[in-house]
Write an enzyme that holds these catalytic residues in place. Sequence first.
Site, PDB file in Angstrom:
ATOM      1  CG  PHE A  29      -2.264   0.722   0.821  1.00  0.00           C
ATOM      2  CD1 PHE A  29      -3.179   0.141  -0.045  1.00  0.00           C
ATOM      3  CD2 PHE A  29      -2.543   1.979   1.321  1.00  0.00           C
ATOM      4  CE1 PHE A  29      -4.353   0.808  -0.397  1.00  0.00           C
ATOM      5  CE2 PHE A  29      -3.706   2.661   0.975  1.00  0.00           C
ATOM      6  CZ  PHE A  29      -4.602   2.073   0.115  1.00  0.00           C
ATOM      7  CG  LEU A  30       4.362   0.375  -2.047  1.00  0.00           C
ATOM      8  CD1 LEU A  30       5.282   0.077  -3.229  1.00  0.00           C
ATOM      9  CD2 LEU A  30       5.084   0.129  -0.729  1.00  0.00           C
ATOM     10  CG  HIS A  34       6.189   2.745   1.418  1.00  0.00           C
ATOM     11  ND1 HIS A  34       4.843   3.052   1.467  1.00  0.00           N
ATOM     12  CD2 HIS A  34       6.413   1.923   2.475  1.00  0.00           C
ATOM     13  CE1 HIS A  34       4.284   2.440   2.499  1.00  0.00           C
ATOM     14  NE2 HIS A  34       5.219   1.748   3.138  1.00  0.00           N
ATOM     15  CG  ASP A 147       7.584   2.921  11.376  1.00  0.00           C
ATOM     16  OD1 ASP A 147       6.563   2.779  12.040  1.00  0.00           O
ATOM     17  OD2 ASP A 147       7.564   3.092  10.132  1.00  0.00           O
TER      18      ASP A 147
HETATM   19  P1  AMP Z   1       5.592  -0.179   6.204  1.00  0.00           P
HETATM   20  O1  AMP Z   1       5.119  -0.547   4.824  1.00  0.00           O
HETATM   21  O2  AMP Z   1       4.644   0.669   6.968  1.00  0.00           O
HETATM   22  O3  AMP Z   1       6.135  -1.358   6.973  1.00  0.00           O
HETATM   23  O4  AMP Z   1       6.852   0.775   5.967  1.00  0.00           O
HETATM   24  C1  AMP Z   1       7.958   0.340   5.206  1.00  0.00           C
HETATM   25  C2  AMP Z   1       9.101   1.312   5.408  1.00  0.00           C
HETATM   26  O5  AMP Z   1       8.713   2.616   4.993  1.00  0.00           O
HETATM   27  C3  AMP Z   1       9.501   1.431   6.885  1.00  0.00           C
HETATM   28  O6  AMP Z   1      10.921   1.525   6.973  1.00  0.00           O
HETATM   29  C4  AMP Z   1       8.838   2.706   7.302  1.00  0.00           C
HETATM   30  O7  AMP Z   1       9.490   3.351   8.371  1.00  0.00           O
HETATM   31  C5  AMP Z   1       8.952   3.533   6.036  1.00  0.00           C
HETATM   32  N1  AMP Z   1       7.957   4.597   6.027  1.00  0.00           N
HETATM   33  C6  AMP Z   1       6.620   4.493   6.284  1.00  0.00           C
HETATM   34  N2  AMP Z   1       6.034   5.702   6.243  1.00  0.00           N
HETATM   35  C7  AMP Z   1       7.022   6.606   5.979  1.00  0.00           C
HETATM   36  C8  AMP Z   1       7.052   8.030   5.826  1.00  0.00           C
HETATM   37  N3  AMP Z   1       5.951   8.771   5.941  1.00  0.00           N
HETATM   38  N4  AMP Z   1       8.242   8.604   5.560  1.00  0.00           N
HETATM   39  C9  AMP Z   1       9.369   7.852   5.447  1.00  0.00           C
HETATM   40  N5  AMP Z   1       9.407   6.515   5.573  1.00  0.00           N
HETATM   41  C10 AMP Z   1       8.243   5.893   5.841  1.00  0.00           C
END
Ligand code: AMP
Length: 279
Positions: A29-30, A34, A147
């Site tokens: 759900f990029l 991401h 995170d």
């Molecule tokens: P997730 O799909 O939520 O597991 O996130 C995958 C990666 O993207 C993780 O390293 C998150 O910290 C990073 N990420 C999620 N949201 C953001 C954002 N708003 N800005 C920067 N990195 C993000």
Amino acid sequence: MKKVDTIEALRMARATLAGPVGFVPTMGFLHAGHLSLVERAKAECASVVVSIFVNPTQFGPNEDLEAYPRDLPKDLAMLEAAGVDLVWLPTPEVIYPPGFQTWVEVEDVTQPLEGAKRPGHFRGVTTVVAKLFNAVEPDRAYFGQKDAQQVAVIRQMARDLNVPVEIVVGETVREPDGLAMSSRNNYLNGEEREAATLLIRALRAAKELYAQGERNADAIRERMRAVIAAEPLARLDYVSSAHPETLVELETIDAGALLSMAVFVGKTRLIDNLVIGTK
Ligand code: AMP
């Protein structure tokens, strides 16, 4: 862009990639957050691998595993357009085959904040990330500051297990009104979406208080609580003003702090953070 699902196919495709190899693990759900990690990996590495895996073991029994948003066709189009070389789409059975019984647990740094509120969450995160690292064997892995505790936990794990990977951290990407981008923002209705700016408003109010000379960590935490308390749709889960690496709560902020919080807006749990006083 090559797409694989099994570990065998992943390893074969990985072997053909030019190094250094950059890796961006995601749950799909990029969004632009991401993509900023993918773009940084593109700029710094010869090849880029992205995984999409909604990891069941990092969700608690009352969390949103079933509801977690998914849009694989859109994700793949975004990754293709970003110039990603290899996408790994493992099924839960590939990561956790029958008989699976080995877990990776990081101790102290997983105890406070998200770890305290989401028992077992980081055990799921470190176990899956260790498995992803072992399969992809990246030279660099890219994680978001959004995170912040996850970054601290993964750095600790990589160090403790001698994983030969460089952990690279990308800045939090925000909507124009300051809300940190998150797949979970998708759950918010119109009213909640407006209220959701309270996380960054609270963090910026605390940062401003610090800029005015306040060094008492309780006063800084209280400033954040006051902003959250003023929003009827919000319910505080925690606020923190902690040491940026150990995540232990501070009494006095004399060498920088990680300000972080988790807030329920309606039923949706949102997190955000800012680092203050380190530059
Ligand atoms: P997730 O799909 O939520 O597991 O996130 C995958 C990666 O993207 C993780 O390293 C998150 O910290 C990073 N990420 C999620 N949201 C953001 C954002 N708003 N800005 C920067 N990195 C993000």
